[in-house]
Design an enzyme around this catalytic site. Structure first.
Site, PDB file in Angstrom:
ATOM      1  CG  ASP A   1      -2.003   1.035   1.223  1.00 33.00           C
ATOM      2  OD1 ASP A   1      -2.262   1.493   0.096  1.00 33.00           O
ATOM      3  OD2 ASP A   1      -2.809   0.967   2.178  1.00 33.00           O
TER       4      ASP A   1
ATOM      5  CD  GLU B   1      -0.209   5.249  -4.119  1.00 36.44           C
ATOM      6  OE1 GLU B   1      -1.170   4.405  -4.438  1.00 36.44           O
ATOM      7  OE2 GLU B   1       0.139   5.357  -2.973  1.00 36.44           O
TER       8      GLU B   1
ATOM      9  CG  ASP C   1      -7.812   4.211   0.371  1.00 37.47           C
ATOM     10  OD1 ASP C   1      -7.837   3.280   0.402  1.00 37.47           O
ATOM     11  OD2 ASP C   1      -6.826   5.122   0.932  1.00 37.47           O
TER      12      ASP C   1
END
Length: 799
Positions: free
Chosen positions: A406, A409, A484
């Site tokens: 997670d 990015e 999300d």
């Protein structure tokens, strides 16, 4: 510096006339009088690569996206020229390169129709702010052209009239117009006049795509740095474009079958007693589930590769007890490593100088869940090797079966851009660069390192990894989810579109946070979302936990029953889904197909967003509005059976389909043979003693497949698999099923239970391998059900 003002227009610079041409086997070089070089590589008859430099020479040719095992080779290559152009001809394409300005036109070699042509073509803008060139390409849009792809964009399936940015971004609670978002997949497919092509712009800088928004008849793409380097892929079938792109960027190996089961996740299940309470409830209520996830609270102060002594004092024992009950444990691992000299992972990374640095030397420091962190440079091979090695204890010792990457990015808190500053430096596998170039592949390289760690320490079993951020080619290493999202009906629609779009972009192993991550769904929304999620390749409920519970039993008994029913359907369909995954991994065929991919000839499909094909033969249409007893949907051309009523309908039109809360519109293609398991609480709970084949009669022919192996491990790579190809042929008074078999795997079952649906005649005789059998011997009961040895190769059923 170019002084010729004719080559400058609105601040953009253009190639001049071609002065030199040379051919080096399959690579053609065209040089212009102002030092531009176009390198055209013929990879396949239908696949051309165009690469430009504005400085007279090319940088090192390196790509994280391209699969080194991608197919190469062509049947025909011929280069001729006339006064105005060079003509490059393969068996599929004719490419004109204009001598005056390097512009290109590409035609179908068969019928000479125009497929794609440059408008301004390649041009560039010198950017003093960026300290380099903005490289640009513009194409003339054809009449009626539609565009698809670009990964996880949460917008209409057809991209026409819109503009997008590719910059991997932490997009908490994104909406239907949010852009950019978590992934950067710079590949799109164009479709016009019944013919399809694709363009993959392999540039990892921030890229932009404009599909006739700024100028009605122009499609363009550009990047804030790097090369103009793109691949042109011709169909003419859209599915061939997608499979060629997927071949070019790679597919995953087969996952363990349990990874296609149902997964349960929340931020966060802790302490151990809470995890056990959840898993026990699944077994008590007989709701199938294969994986339980641990979010960041399982760690000691959010330090990766540690366990909280308070919440999980004996992780190895707990993970084993969960495994004994059929649950595989999946844990989260983020890239941020807490700055703490008493923390061994940090200390080792620091001692070995493995963390990302700023341009002037100091380490890049950013705040994430543990507080201040440093971040590994996953673009260095030795850092990936180190990172892979860190999984030894988690996987080999404790027994964790999957890892969830997670925040990659990479996401950084409390800064305006939510990520690293532009001056962070990366090794980029020996091609040093700034974060501007490496940003979009950071998450991909983290997932790659994680995958290799799991593969090493979980061997001889298969690894399972899931990532949030991705660039083209990331599908080789990992599954993904859409990030999300929000508990809303709009997000249920978005999840459907995103899964279709990712499949169109080579990334099939994907799903959404069922029920929504942010905010609280009501029971109806959760049930409708489970119905959709049951037909997505990755199937997981996940929620942020701060708003209440989101387990299958969190609402009322009616909702629990609906949820159980659809999770059970998924478990029955596991052999069908596993076969679809085999077709994806082996043949590059997407596991989900938007209707336009399924039937591009039918212009009605070009703007359909809700309906999709799961595998090759199931038509799915979620209910995405509250208080619905059904919905209007488009049924594609051909004949389809209603999954629930077995009623046969003809497609090519819209229809109203009933669907109370415990139902959703599902149709089965006429002629399909759908393999089914008995319901299990988890993969491997039961020895499969009999496989069910649901056979849907068709007056005509239809092919189906069934792929099986040991469901985990690598024996299948040594030929220990079973691939059955079913050929069905029906007439007014006869149904014939032939099976062609390949592979050495022996299945645990010995018989098929065959359910015949839609037979237009009463069965009078049955022949197995050309010998008549007594109807009693195959337990034929008049309800069109028979039991037959799995060894048969030819079954004839006659009136």
């Amino acid at each position: 510096m170019i002084l010729n003002t004719e080559l400058e227009y609105k601040g953009n610079l253009f190639p001049a006339d071609i002065t030199d041409y040379k051919k080096d086997v399959d690579v053609l070089h065209f040089s212009t009088s102002n030092n531009i070089i176009l390198q055209l590589t013929v990879l396949r008859d239908s696949l051309l690569r165009f690469r430009y430099t504005t400085v007279g020479k090319f940088d090192n040719d390196f790509s994280y996206a391209i699969n080194e095992d991608a197919s190469r080779g062509y049947n025909h290559l011929e280069i001729t020229d006339d006064d105005k152009k060079y003509i490059v001809t393969t068996s599929k394409l004719i490419c004109h390169i204009h001598k005056a300005d390097l512009r290109k036109s590409i035609f179908d070699a068969k019928d000479h129709t125009l497929i794609c042509e440059d408008e301004l073509g390649f041009h560039w803008e010198e950017s003093y702010e960026l300290g380099g060139d903005i490289v640009k390409m513009s194409k003339a849009a054809q009449n009626g052209e539609s565009y698809y792809g670009l990964g996880d964009k949460p917008q209409h399936i057809n991209l026409k009239g819109r503009r997008f940015e590719n910059w991997a971004t932490d997009s908490y609670a994104f909406g239907k117009d949010t852009d950019p978002i978590y992934k950067a997949i710079p590949f799109y497919t164009g479709l016009h006049h019944g013919k399809s092509y694709g363009i993959f712009f392999d540039n990892t800088f921030k890229t932009f795509f404009d599909f006739c928004q700024e100028r009605r008849n122009v499609t363009s793409f550009w990047a804030q740095g790097g090369e103009m380097n793109y691949y042109f892929i011709y169909g003419p079938k859209m599915q061939d474009v997608v499979t060629s792109y997927t071949d070019l960027t790679g597919t995953p190996e087969l996952p363990p079958l349990w990874a296609l089961g149902y997964h349960q996740c929340k931020w966060s299940y802790y302490p151990e007693s809470n995890v056990k309470e959840i898993t026990n409830k699944f077994r008590e209520l007989k709701i199938p589930c294969d994986a339980i996830y641990l979010d960041i609270d399982y760690m000691e102060g959010f330090r990766c590769f540690t366990w909280s002594k308070d919440h999980f004092p004996e992780p190895k024992r707990m993970v084993k007890e969960l495994a004994d009950d059929g649950f595989k444990t999946v844990v989260i691992i983020d890239p941020g490593i807490k700055i703490d000299n008493a923390y061994s992972v940090f200390k080792e990374g620091l001692d070995k100088d493995y963390f990302c640095k700023r341009a002037d030397g100091p380490y890049m420091k950013g705040k994430v869940w543990p507080g201040e962190c440093y971040f590994p440079d996953f673009t260095r091979p030795e850092v990936r090797e180190w990172w892979a090695g860190l999984f030894k204890e988690l996987v080999e010792d404790i027994g964790v079966k999957g890892v969830w990457n997670d925040m990659n990015e990479p996401a950084v808190m409390d800064v305006p851009g939510k990520t690293f500053p532009a001056d962070v430096r990366h090794d980029y596998d020996g091609n040093p660069c700034s974060h501007q170039k490496a940003h979009n592949i950071y998450g991909m390289q983290m997932a790659r390192a994680t995958y290799h760690g799991l593969k090493r320490f979980n061997y001889p079993k298969r690894p399972f990894v899931i990532t949030r951020s991705a660039y083209s080619g990331t599908q080789r290493y990992t599954s993904t989810w859409m990030g999300d999202n929000v508990a809303s009906w709009e997000h249920l629609q978005i999840a459907n579109i995103q899964a279709q779009r990712l499949a169109l972009s080579g990334f099939s192993f994907a799903g959404s946070d069922i029920g929504g991550f942010a905010e609280q769904p009501n029971g109806e929304l959760y049930a409708r979302w489970i119905q959709l999620g049951a037909f997505h390749p990755f199937c997981r409920t996940h929620s942020s936990g701060d708003h209440g519970d989101q387990e299958p039993w969190a609402f009322d008994e009616e909702i629990t029953n609906v949820v159980r029913k659809f999770i059970e359907i998924r478990y029955e369909l596991l052999p069908y889904l596993y076969t679809a995954f085999y077709q994806y991994a082996h043949d590059n065929v997407p596991m989900l197909k938007s209707l336009v991919l399924f039937d591009q000839e039918d212009s009605q499909t070009h703007y359909r967003t809700d309906e999709f094909i799961c595998g090759n033969q199931l038509l799915i249409c979620p209910i995405n509005e509250p208080n619905s007893q059904g919905r209007r949907m488009y049924i594609p051309k051909g004949e389809w059976y209603n999954f629930w009523t077995k009623e046969l309908v003809s497609g090519g039109k819209e229809a109203w389909v009933e669907a109370d809360l415990d139902s959703m519109p599902i149709f089965v293609k006429a002629g399909a043979i759908i393999p089914k398991y008995p319901v299990q609480q988890y993969v491997g709970e039961k020895d499969i003693e009999e496989l069910t084949l649901d056979v849907y009669y068709k007056n005509g022919k239809e092919d189906s497949e069934l792929y099986e192996d040991a469901n985990d491990g690598y024996d299948y790579t040594k030929g220990r698999y079973s691939l059955k190809k079913f050929n069905l042929a029906g007439t007014d008074d006869k149904l014939i099923i032939r099976i062609h078999k390949r592979g050495k795997y022996m299945t645990s079952y010995s018989t098929f239970k065959i359910n015949l649906f839609g037979l237009p005649f009463k069965v009078a005789s049955i022949k197995v391998d050309n010998e008549y059998v007594d109807l009693k011997d195959v337990k034929f009961n008049g309800a069109n059900t028979l039991v037959i040895s799995k060894e048969f190769t030819n079954l004839q059923i006659k009136a």
